[in-house]
Design a protein around this motif. Structure first.
Motif, PDB file in Angstrom:
ATOM      1  N   LYS A 156      -9.380  11.168   6.085  1.00 25.95           N
ATOM      2  CA  LYS A 156      -9.244  12.166   5.025  1.00 25.95           C
ATOM      3  C   LYS A 156      -7.886  12.072   4.364  1.00 25.95           C
ATOM      4  N   GLU A 157      -6.834  11.837   5.156  1.00 24.97           N
ATOM      5  CA  GLU A 157      -5.485  11.726   4.608  1.00 24.97           C
ATOM      6  C   GLU A 157      -5.371  10.532   3.673  1.00 24.97           C
ATOM      7  N   VAL A 158      -5.956   9.406   4.059  1.00 20.22           N
ATOM      8  CA  VAL A 158      -5.906   8.217   3.213  1.00 20.22           C
ATOM      9  C   VAL A 158      -6.611   8.467   1.892  1.00 20.22           C
ATOM     10  N   MET A 159      -7.772   9.076   1.951  1.00 22.70           N
ATOM     11  CA  MET A 159      -8.538   9.310   0.731  1.00 22.70           C
ATOM     12  C   MET A 159      -7.879  10.349  -0.159  1.00 22.70           C
ATOM     13  N   GLU A 160      -7.279  11.383   0.436  1.00 21.88           N
ATOM     14  CA  GLU A 160      -6.620  12.403  -0.368  1.00 21.88           C
ATOM     15  C   GLU A 160      -5.380  11.856  -1.056  1.00 21.88           C
ATOM     16  N   THR A 161      -4.748  10.864  -0.431  1.00 20.76           N
ATOM     17  CA  THR A 161      -3.544  10.286  -1.017  1.00 20.76           C
ATOM     18  C   THR A 161      -3.833   9.655  -2.361  1.00 20.76           C
ATOM     19  N   VAL A 162      -4.982   9.050  -2.492  1.00 20.56           N
ATOM     20  CA  VAL A 162      -5.323   8.357  -3.741  1.00 20.56           C
ATOM     21  C   VAL A 162      -6.474   9.031  -4.473  1.00 20.56           C
ATOM     22  N   ILE A 207       5.889   5.077  -2.551  1.00 19.13           N
ATOM     23  CA  ILE A 207       6.521   6.158  -3.304  1.00 19.13           C
ATOM     24  C   ILE A 207       7.795   6.612  -2.607  1.00 19.13           C
ATOM     25  N   SER A 208       7.768   6.659  -1.287  1.00 17.40           N
ATOM     26  CA  SER A 208       8.953   7.064  -0.520  1.00 17.40           C
ATOM     27  C   SER A 208      10.109   6.099  -0.749  1.00 17.40           C
ATOM     28  N   LEU A 218      10.731  16.060  -7.384  1.00 14.54           N
ATOM     29  CA  LEU A 218       9.996  16.691  -6.289  1.00 14.54           C
ATOM     30  C   LEU A 218       9.312  17.972  -6.779  1.00 14.54           C
ATOM     31  N   ALA A 219      10.028  18.767  -7.577  1.00 14.86           N
ATOM     32  CA  ALA A 219       9.460  20.003  -8.113  1.00 14.86           C
ATOM     33  C   ALA A 219       8.273  19.704  -9.032  1.00 14.86           C
ATOM     34  N   PRO A 221       1.125  15.248  -3.329  1.00 16.57           N
ATOM     35  CA  PRO A 221       1.726  15.402  -1.995  1.00 16.57           C
ATOM     36  C   PRO A 221       3.238  15.253  -2.071  1.00 16.57           C
ATOM     37  N   ILE A 222       3.966  16.100  -1.369  1.00 11.13           N
ATOM     38  CA  ILE A 222       5.423  16.045  -1.416  1.00 11.13           C
ATOM     39  C   ILE A 222       6.022  15.334  -0.210  1.00 11.13           C
ATOM     40  N   THR A 223       5.194  15.035   0.791  1.00  9.99           N
ATOM     41  CA  THR A 223       5.724  14.354   1.977  1.00  9.99           C
ATOM     42  C   THR A 223       6.366  13.011   1.646  1.00  9.99           C
ATOM     43  N   PRO A 224       5.740  12.138   0.822  1.00  8.75           N
ATOM     44  CA  PRO A 224       6.396  10.870   0.477  1.00  8.75           C
ATOM     45  C   PRO A 224       7.745  11.074  -0.212  1.00  8.75           C
ATOM     46  N   ASP A 225       7.828  12.088  -1.085  1.00 13.27           N
ATOM     47  CA  ASP A 225       9.084  12.361  -1.780  1.00 13.27           C
ATOM     48  C   ASP A 225      10.173  12.789  -0.793  1.00 13.27           C
ATOM     49  N   LEU A 226       9.815  13.683   0.110  1.00 14.01           N
ATOM     50  CA  LEU A 226      10.782  14.166   1.091  1.00 14.01           C
ATOM     51  C   LEU A 226      11.256  13.054   2.010  1.00 14.01           C
ATOM     52  N   LEU A 227      10.353  12.178   2.417  1.00 13.37           N
ATOM     53  CA  LEU A 227      10.738  11.050   3.270  1.00 13.37           C
ATOM     54  C   LEU A 227      11.746  10.159   2.556  1.00 13.37           C
ATOM     55  N   GLY A 228      11.507   9.899   1.265  1.00 20.98           N
ATOM     56  CA  GLY A 228      12.433   9.068   0.509  1.00 20.98           C
ATOM     57  C   GLY A 228      13.798   9.704   0.385  1.00 20.98           C
TER      58      GLY A 228
END
Length: 269
Positions: free
Chosen positions: A29-35, A142-143, A179-180, A188-195
């Protein structure tokens, strides 16, 4: 209950990732939601799927196949996916072209090995951070772009940036503004936060900590310098042109007292 699911390509993800069916469904589900992708909806297929070039589940960062089936390519291919074709995809490419080039021509001029090490360190940091369950994301491209953007924003903190012709702000705040925008658009904001985390870690170890203490913790390994020299990538690094030593010297002379002050470089028009 053990669930064996072989309906998701040839990667072995369905029957290797986990034995527990509930956790397996979470991964898929996470993979599919990402794209925003579903195999049953052809209108939402990515361009690569339309050409039949790649299956996202074959390149996603899923750690169990990496160790159980030795699918080590996932540790690299995860950085090659920047999302589906959209405006955001184009913006990320422009960010790489613009801010990456400005870093190479500014603080990393004639320091190709240092720039390469920054990208390697960022990639390794993201892989480690993504191993933490709450930070896991299937694609880190993206990160890595956000990591590059964050380092650029710290190197050129006073540059004026115009966002969509609506808002003008200093470059120091650009990563947070992007990010905002992702929050507003529902991305999703997780990739942004990781970067941002990886970028700050690199900047702290190579700039802030040396400015505050005079000690350099993170240096470019010799094997990276040898690799650049062997393959003649970019310009050779001058022996006495180390940015770290220059910053340390300024601290010792008392000419730089603020540990969080960005370096100054002229932006090319």
């Amino acid at each position: 209950m053990v669930v064996i699911d072989k309906s998701f390509g040839n990667s072995g993800v369905g029957n290797v990732v986990v034995a527990d069916g509930e956790e397996n469904n979470v991964v898929l589900k996470e993979v599919m939601e990402t794209v925003e992708y579903s195999r049953n909806d052809k209108n939402k297929k990515d361009f690569s799927f339309q050409l039949g070039l790649v299956d996202l589940l074959d390149i996603a960062l899923i750690y169990k196949p990496v160790f159980s089936r030795f699918q080590v390519w996932r540790l690299i291919t995860t950085f090659f996916f920047l999302g589906k074709f959209s405006i955001n995809f184009g913006i990320r490419l422009l960010m790489i072209a613009r801010y990456g080039v400005q870093l190479e021509k500014g603080p990393f001029e004639r320091r190709t090995a240092d720039f390469l090490w920054m990208m390697i360190f960022g990639a390794l940091s993201l892989l480690v951070l993504s191993a933490i369950p709450i930070f896991w994301t299937p694609f880190l491209g993206i990160s890595l772009v956000f990591m590059l953007l964050y380092v650029w924003s710290r190197e050129f903190p006073n540059a004026q940036i115009n966002i969509y012709g609506l808002v003008t702000l200093k470059a120091f705040y650009l990563p947070w503004a992007m990010l905002a925008l992702d929050v507003i658009f529902g991305a999703p904001i997780t990739p942004d936060l990781l970067g941002i985390i990886a970028g700050h870690l690199f900047y702290f170890l190579t700039v802030l900590h040396p400015l505050a203490t005079g000690n350099i913790i993170l240096r470019t390994p010799r094997w990276v310098n040898k690799l650049v020299a062997r393959w003649r990538i970019g310009a050779p690094t001058p022996i006495h042109n180390s940015a770290q030593s220059d910053r340390t010297t300024r601290v010792a002379d008392g000419t730089t007292s603020a540990a969080f002050r960005g370096r100054s470089y002229r932006l090319n028009d």
